[in-house]
Structures are given as C-alpha cells and as structure tokens.
Design a protein around this motif. Sequence first.
Motif, mmCIF file in Angstrom:
data_model
loop_
_atom_site.group_PDB
_atom_site.id
_atom_site.type_symbol
_atom_site.label_atom_id
_atom_site.label_comp_id
_atom_site.label_asym_id
_atom_site.label_seq_id
_atom_site.Cartn_x
_atom_site.Cartn_y
_atom_site.Cartn_z
ATOM 1 N N SER A 63 0.801 -1.091 0.221
ATOM 2 C CA SER A 63 0.024 0.054 -0.147
ATOM 3 C C SER A 63 0.788 1.337 -0.097
ATOM 4 O O SER A 63 1.911 1.196 0.741
ATOM 5 C CB SER A 63 -0.881 0.121 1.274
ATOM 6 O OG SER A 63 -1.790 -1.148 1.309
ATOM 7 N N VAL A 64 0.510 2.223 -0.724
ATOM 8 C CA VAL A 64 1.112 3.463 -0.790
ATOM 9 C C VAL A 64 0.297 4.608 -0.149
ATOM 10 O O VAL A 64 -1.040 4.464 -0.699
ATOM 11 C CB VAL A 64 1.873 3.992 -2.167
ATOM 12 C CG1 VAL A 64 2.260 5.122 -2.079
ATOM 13 C CG2 VAL A 64 2.633 2.737 -2.568
ATOM 14 N N LEU A 65 0.746 5.336 0.738
ATOM 15 C CA LEU A 65 -0.167 6.590 1.127
ATOM 16 C C LEU A 65 0.358 8.017 0.349
ATOM 17 O O LEU A 65 1.485 8.092 0.191
ATOM 18 C CB LEU A 65 0.404 6.745 2.441
ATOM 19 C CG LEU A 65 -0.484 8.128 3.247
ATOM 20 C CD1 LEU A 65 -1.716 8.213 3.451
ATOM 21 C CD2 LEU A 65 0.329 8.169 4.619
ATOM 22 N N LEU A 66 -0.602 8.300 -0.260
ATOM 23 C CA LEU A 66 -0.278 9.522 -1.228
ATOM 24 C C LEU A 66 -1.152 10.787 -0.318
ATOM 25 O O LEU A 66 -2.428 10.476 0.253
ATOM 26 C CB LEU A 66 -0.909 9.435 -2.714
ATOM 27 C CG LEU A 66 -0.393 8.420 -3.338
ATOM 28 C CD1 LEU A 66 -0.965 8.264 -4.801
ATOM 29 C CD2 LEU A 66 1.359 8.262 -3.433
ATOM 30 N N ARG A 67 -0.804 11.939 -0.450
ATOM 31 C CA ARG A 67 -1.385 13.155 -0.334
ATOM 32 C C ARG A 67 -1.602 14.031 -1.400
ATOM 33 O O ARG A 67 -0.795 15.191 -1.307
ATOM 34 C CB ARG A 67 -0.742 13.801 1.084
ATOM 35 C CG ARG A 67 -0.738 12.754 2.308
ATOM 36 C CD ARG A 67 -0.204 13.763 3.613
ATOM 37 N NE ARG A 67 -0.322 12.873 4.711
ATOM 38 C CZ ARG A 67 -1.134 12.448 5.479
ATOM 39 N NH1 ARG A 67 -2.361 12.996 5.277
ATOM 40 N NH2 ARG A 67 -0.907 11.746 6.526
ATOM 41 N N PRO A 68 -2.801 13.585 -2.325
ATOM 42 C CA PRO A 68 -2.697 14.425 -3.330
ATOM 43 C C PRO A 68 -3.396 15.749 -3.092
ATOM 44 O O PRO A 68 -4.010 15.654 -2.206
ATOM 45 C CB PRO A 68 -3.886 13.454 -4.429
ATOM 46 C CG PRO A 68 -4.174 12.513 -3.525
ATOM 47 C CD PRO A 68 -3.559 12.513 -2.073
ATOM 48 N N LYS A 69 -2.927 16.942 -3.990
ATOM 49 C CA LYS A 69 -3.568 18.061 -3.790
ATOM 50 C C LYS A 69 -4.743 18.222 -4.727
ATOM 51 O O LYS A 69 -4.483 18.687 -5.599
ATOM 52 C CB LYS A 69 -2.552 19.094 -3.978
ATOM 53 C CG LYS A 69 -1.507 19.108 -2.802
ATOM 54 C CD LYS A 69 -0.451 20.313 -3.012
ATOM 55 C CE LYS A 69 0.780 20.307 -1.866
ATOM 56 N NZ LYS A 69 1.230 18.985 -1.450
ATOM 57 N N GLY A 70 -5.735 18.075 -4.320
ATOM 58 C CA GLY A 70 -7.049 17.855 -4.999
ATOM 59 C C GLY A 70 -8.373 17.508 -4.548
ATOM 60 O O GLY A 70 -8.253 17.123 -3.246
ATOM 61 N N GLN A 71 -9.413 17.842 -5.280
ATOM 62 C CA GLN A 71 -10.623 17.574 -4.619
ATOM 63 C C GLN A 71 -10.943 15.943 -4.852
ATOM 64 O O GLN A 71 -10.203 15.314 -5.803
ATOM 65 C CB GLN A 71 -11.767 18.093 -5.408
ATOM 66 C CG GLN A 71 -11.852 19.782 -5.502
ATOM 67 C CD GLN A 71 -12.893 20.191 -4.672
ATOM 68 O OE1 GLN A 71 -13.797 19.632 -4.709
ATOM 69 N NE2 GLN A 71 -12.467 21.312 -4.067
ATOM 70 N N LEU A 72 -11.689 15.284 -3.843
ATOM 71 C CA LEU A 72 -11.942 14.039 -4.140
ATOM 72 C C LEU A 72 -12.637 13.644 -5.508
ATOM 73 O O LEU A 72 -12.051 12.671 -6.163
ATOM 74 C CB LEU A 72 -12.935 13.486 -2.847
ATOM 75 C CG LEU A 72 -12.500 13.138 -1.808
ATOM 76 C CD1 LEU A 72 -13.758 12.775 -1.002
ATOM 77 C CD2 LEU A 72 -11.399 12.332 -1.684
ATOM 78 N N SER A 73 -13.289 14.542 -6.104
ATOM 79 C CA SER A 73 -14.132 14.501 -7.157
ATOM 80 C C SER A 73 -13.024 14.410 -8.507
ATOM 81 O O SER A 73 -13.213 13.981 -9.533
ATOM 82 C CB SER A 73 -14.983 15.329 -7.477
ATOM 83 O OG SER A 73 -14.643 16.707 -7.468
ATOM 84 N N ASP A 74 -11.766 14.952 -8.201
ATOM 85 C CA ASP A 74 -10.711 14.780 -9.276
ATOM 86 C C ASP A 74 -9.707 13.596 -9.191
ATOM 87 O O ASP A 74 -9.071 13.349 -9.995
ATOM 88 C CB ASP A 74 -9.652 15.951 -9.046
ATOM 89 C CG ASP A 74 -10.252 17.209 -9.182
ATOM 90 O OD1 ASP A 74 -11.252 17.490 -10.152
ATOM 91 O OD2 ASP A 74 -10.141 18.208 -8.701
ATOM 92 N N LEU A 75 -10.190 12.828 -8.443
ATOM 93 C CA LEU A 75 -9.415 11.509 -7.994
ATOM 94 C C LEU A 75 -9.908 10.184 -8.212
ATOM 95 O O LEU A 75 -9.569 9.084 -8.157
ATOM 96 C CB LEU A 75 -8.576 11.560 -6.721
ATOM 97 C CG LEU A 75 -7.805 12.709 -6.226
ATOM 98 C CD1 LEU A 75 -7.615 12.671 -4.781
ATOM 99 C CD2 LEU A 75 -6.733 12.819 -7.068
ATOM 100 N N LEU A 76 -11.158 10.274 -9.083
ATOM 101 C CA LEU A 76 -11.709 9.155 -9.297
ATOM 102 C C LEU A 76 -11.349 8.165 -10.330
ATOM 103 O O LEU A 76 -11.655 6.888 -10.393
ATOM 104 C CB LEU A 76 -13.230 9.346 -9.834
ATOM 105 C CG LEU A 76 -13.988 10.236 -8.570
ATOM 106 C CD1 LEU A 76 -15.324 10.601 -9.208
ATOM 107 C CD2 LEU A 76 -14.081 9.515 -7.383
ATOM 108 N N HIS A 77 -10.183 8.637 -10.824
ATOM 109 C CA HIS A 77 -9.622 7.747 -12.184
ATOM 110 C C HIS A 77 -8.342 6.997 -11.211
ATOM 111 O O HIS A 77 -7.423 6.491 -12.243
ATOM 112 C CB HIS A 77 -9.135 8.566 -13.219
ATOM 113 C CG HIS A 77 -8.382 9.994 -12.655
ATOM 114 N ND1 HIS A 77 -8.527 10.690 -11.938
ATOM 115 C CD2 HIS A 77 -6.942 10.131 -13.084
ATOM 116 C CE1 HIS A 77 -7.677 11.681 -11.745
ATOM 117 N NE2 HIS A 77 -6.650 11.072 -12.354
ATOM 118 N N LEU A 78 -8.205 7.211 -10.177
ATOM 119 C CA LEU A 78 -6.884 6.669 -9.466
ATOM 120 C C LEU A 78 -6.734 5.223 -9.455
ATOM 121 O O LEU A 78 -5.822 4.637 -9.729
ATOM 122 C CB LEU A 78 -6.872 7.029 -7.748
ATOM 123 C CG LEU A 78 -5.577 6.997 -7.045
ATOM 124 C CD1 LEU A 78 -4.748 7.861 -8.023
ATOM 125 C CD2 LEU A 78 -6.225 7.827 -5.780
#
Length: 273
Positions: free
Chosen positions: A80-95
């Motif tokens: 598992s990798v913990l990321l702290r992306p700078k973005g809205q949750l809705s911008d990360l649905l393609h993760l």
Amino acid sequence: MEYAAAPQENLCAEGILSHWGNCPWQVRVLDRIDSTNNEAKRLAAQGAPHGTAILTGCQTGGRGRLGRQFASPKGGLYLSVLLRPKGQLSDLLHLTPMAAVAARCAIEKSCGLQTQIKWTNDLVFERQKIGGILTELASGADSMAEYAIIGIGINCNTDLQDLPPDVRPMAASLGQIAGRPVDVNALAAALLAELFLMNEQLLTRRSQWLEEYASACMTIGKTVQVLRGETRRRAFAYGIDEQGCLLVRYENGEEAAVSSGEVSVRGMYRYVE
Ligand code: BTN
C-alpha cells in the motif's frame, strides 16, 4: 530493469532498494500484517508523509473491493502507498484505473509478462486473476482529499493450494505463469517506480493513462452482466469515460456509465451462461 537476478530472495527493504536505489519514498517492509491498507490508514492518522509505502509477503486480514476478504497467503506481494494528493476527491476518481496501468507496467518490466485488466481493478492473465487493487480515499475540509491509499495484492510465488477453494479455480500466480520463481524485490521496486510516475502525472496526463487502461482492459468489447444488488442486466461494454467508469449499452439500447458494483465478463470466472 533486468529480470530476476536472485529470484528466491525474500521481500526486504534492502532488496527493493537494490533495484531502485533512488526511491524517494519511505519503504517499510513487514513480516506480516493484518492489511497493508489498514496499516497505511493507521500511519496516515499519525501524520505519516506522502509517499509512505508498506509492503509485506503475508496479510492476515487482507481486504478486497465491495467489503470482501482478500486471501493473502505467503508467497504473494501486498503493498500500500499513502499519497497526499492536492485535489478535490472528485478529481481522483480515476486513481484505481491509473494504479491498474501502473501495476500492469511493473509486472511487464520486472517479469516480462503481459497481463490484462478486468474492469475495474482485477489484474488477469488468460482469464485467471493474478491480483487486485483497492483504492481508499479520505476527505478533508471542503471535499479536498486528505489522503489516498492505493493497495495492490499480487500472487507472485503463491502456492495456489493456500488460496480458499472458491478462489483457487479462478486464480493464477506470476511464478506459475513464468515457470520460474518471480523476484519479489524487483517486482516491488518496479511497482513503486510506476506508482511514483503515476502520482507525478495524476492530474496532468489522465487521458493518456486512461487510453492505456482502455487498451489493456479485456472487459471492453465483451458482453457483460451488470450486477446491482439483486438485479442483473446483460449489456455490451464499449469503453470507459474520463473517471474510469465502464460505458455499457443494455439490450434495450439504453446506455450507462457504470461506476461501482460488479461487472462479470461472459466466459470468465463463473459467468458462463
Ligand atoms: C480486490 O481484488 O477486490 C482488491 C484486492 C486488493 C488487495 C490489496 S493487498 C494490499 C492491500 N491491503 C489490503 O488489505 N488490500 C489491498
């Protein structure tokens, strides 16, 4: 990256770093743990930084999609990798689709095997499952992401007899496919390197990654069953959208973007009707 130099070596931080000496992420290898995603969450709550990676060769409480258990016997690679992306949750649905592409590339580069993706998160080889991905997002203030955890589990040198009887017929391991043991440290280093690249391109090269996802996704172009609760509908899968949703056309001509739930591919796993 070269193929397995010392394939029998156990998973260890030194072994991983011998394949990627410049790894900028903090790599923690544990003998066993309930779930690397759980551990990543615990560390996130303690303020662990972006890029904390937890790896193990055995999980006692591995978790899969839709609240299922993920059998994680020794011989596998669970990360598992913990990321702290700078973005809205809705911008990360393609993760999740991006992570699937990263995992597929890592397997190809470290083991020389070409896997496919079954929408949304299964890594497959000739219709047998070799791994899965569980992405978990936590929101902070104003719907911004507080953190994202990408969990990947792969059957590497797994003895398939160690898997539960209901999972066994649908599963394969990389070692079994390659006909030789897989170098878990090389695979782990390749996974971290591809996930690092993925994170760098998360918000800037989404379309390119999703195009790659679509070309590796064996669900597209197939008849599928979309399962929602007790309802099953037969449809044709014809693509994915910018969020990674599966685009389907039902038998009555209605079209939909499927974002969650279960999609069975005809002729695969147990969907043989
Ligand atoms: C699935 O197939 O439904 C997804 C499986 C994801 C399993 C990985 S293994 C590493 C990480 N820790 C977990 O408990 N789950 C993910």
